[in-house]
Design an enzyme around this catalytic site. Structure first.
Site, PDB file in Angstrom:
ATOM      1  N   LYS A   1      -6.368  -7.285   3.340  1.00  0.00           N
ATOM      2  CA  LYS A   1      -6.677  -6.284   4.376  1.00  0.00           C
ATOM      3  C   LYS A   1      -8.138  -6.372   4.836  1.00  0.00           C
ATOM      4  CE  LYS A   1      -3.027  -3.114   2.882  1.00  0.00           C
ATOM      5  NZ  LYS A   1      -2.666  -1.709   2.634  1.00  0.00           N
TER       6      LYS A   1
ATOM      7  N   ASN B   1      -7.054  -0.382   0.485  1.00  0.00           N
ATOM      8  CA  ASN B   1      -6.627  -0.848  -0.837  1.00  0.00           C
ATOM      9  C   ASN B   1      -6.464  -2.372  -0.942  1.00  0.00           C
ATOM     10  OD1 ASN B   1      -4.284  -1.042   0.592  1.00  0.00           O
ATOM     11  ND2 ASN B   1      -3.012   0.105  -0.841  1.00  0.00           N
TER      12      ASN B   1
ATOM     13  N   HIS C   1      -1.782  -5.965   0.737  1.00  0.00           N
ATOM     14  CA  HIS C   1      -0.412  -5.462   0.903  1.00  0.00           C
ATOM     15  C   HIS C   1       0.541  -6.405   0.175  1.00  0.00           C
ATOM     16  CE1 HIS C   1       3.278  -4.111   2.905  1.00  0.00           C
ATOM     17  NE2 HIS C   1       3.565  -5.383   3.084  1.00  0.00           N
TER      18      HIS C   1
HETATM   19  P1  CMP Z   1       0.623  -0.891   1.774  1.00  0.00           P
HETATM   20  O1  CMP Z   1       1.163  -1.439   0.517  1.00  0.00           O
HETATM   21  O2  CMP Z   1       0.036  -1.828   2.747  1.00  0.00           O
HETATM   22  O3  CMP Z   1       1.755  -0.031   2.507  1.00  0.00           O
HETATM   23  C1  CMP Z   1       1.520   1.149   3.210  1.00  0.00           C
HETATM   24  C2  CMP Z   1       0.075   1.558   3.179  1.00  0.00           C
HETATM   25  O4  CMP Z   1      -0.174   2.880   3.554  1.00  0.00           O
HETATM   26  C3  CMP Z   1      -0.432   1.464   1.761  1.00  0.00           C
HETATM   27  O5  CMP Z   1      -0.548   0.141   1.381  1.00  0.00           O
HETATM   28  C4  CMP Z   1      -1.738   2.241   1.876  1.00  0.00           C
HETATM   29  O6  CMP Z   1      -2.798   1.434   2.342  1.00  0.00           O
HETATM   30  C5  CMP Z   1      -1.375   3.266   2.918  1.00  0.00           C
HETATM   31  N1  CMP Z   1      -1.170   4.540   2.280  1.00  0.00           N
HETATM   32  C6  CMP Z   1      -0.176   4.926   1.476  1.00  0.00           C
HETATM   33  N2  CMP Z   1      -0.349   6.201   1.082  1.00  0.00           N
HETATM   34  C7  CMP Z   1      -1.489   6.618   1.667  1.00  0.00           C
HETATM   35  C8  CMP Z   1      -2.199   7.838   1.643  1.00  0.00           C
HETATM   36  N3  CMP Z   1      -1.761   8.886   0.940  1.00  0.00           N
HETATM   37  N4  CMP Z   1      -3.340   7.906   2.353  1.00  0.00           N
HETATM   38  C9  CMP Z   1      -3.772   6.839   3.083  1.00  0.00           C
HETATM   39  N5  CMP Z   1      -3.132   5.653   3.133  1.00  0.00           N
HETATM   40  C10 CMP Z   1      -2.008   5.548   2.422  1.00  0.00           C
END
Ligand code: CMP
Length: 138
Positions: free
Chosen positions: A10, A113, A116
């Site tokens: 990311k 984070n 993905h």
């Molecule tokens: P990802 O695995 O890419 O799939 C969906 C994304 O949404 C997740 O990683 C996070 O980056 C984001 N996400 C999920 N929950 C939250 C949250 N409570 N607040 C902000 N971002 C979130």
């Protein structure tokens, strides 16, 4: 039998210069790179990719973040790819991620984070096809 998962490094991890270190961990864990590109999502494309989360409180923030800078997208191959890759990257929330996982090492928050990973074989196929034509999948 080998199967496939899809990943994106990311914008947060890209801008901090962690792409090489993350790819090294992915290779060391036994994944073969079947497709890879560095690219930048438009807000429209990020919205399409994460359409499943539309309506959730974090959706707008997620779309803004995911279109804020370059990402590296890849299709990865290995036995038990989806589950093993989710173990390698750790929990969505880096505070809950196990020691030694990619998110524990490189993520700063649940939103930013670092990486993905697909959550099912079916979504891995859909997500990989979103970024790569069949001619770009090896
Ligand atoms: P990802 O695995 O890419 O799939 C969906 C994304 O949404 C997740 O990683 C996070 O980056 C984001 N996400 C999920 N929950 C939250 C949250 N409570 N607040 C902000 N971002 C979130």
């Amino acid at each position: 039998m080998n199967n496939r998962t899809f990943t994106m490094i990311k914008p947060d991890a890209t801008s901090k210069g962690h792409t090489g270190a993350i790819l090294k961990m992915i290779n060391a864990a036994g994944f073969r790179i079947a497709a890879m590109k560095m690219t930048k999502l438009s807000a429209e494309k990020a919205g399409q990719f994460y359409a499943i989360h539309k309506g959730k409180p974090f959706y707008d923030e997620l779309v803004t973040f995911m279109s804020s800078g370059p990402i590296t997208a890849a299709i990865l191959e290995k036995g038990n790819a989806v589950e093993d890759f989710r173990k390698l990257i750790g929990s969505t929330d880096p505070e809950k991620a196990d020691e030694g996982t990619i998110r524990k090492l490189f993520a700063s928050s649940i939103g930013e984070n670092a990486i993905h990973g697909s959550d099912s074989d079916e979504n891995a196929m859909i997500e990989g096809d979103f970024f790569f034509s069949k001619l770009e999948q090896f």
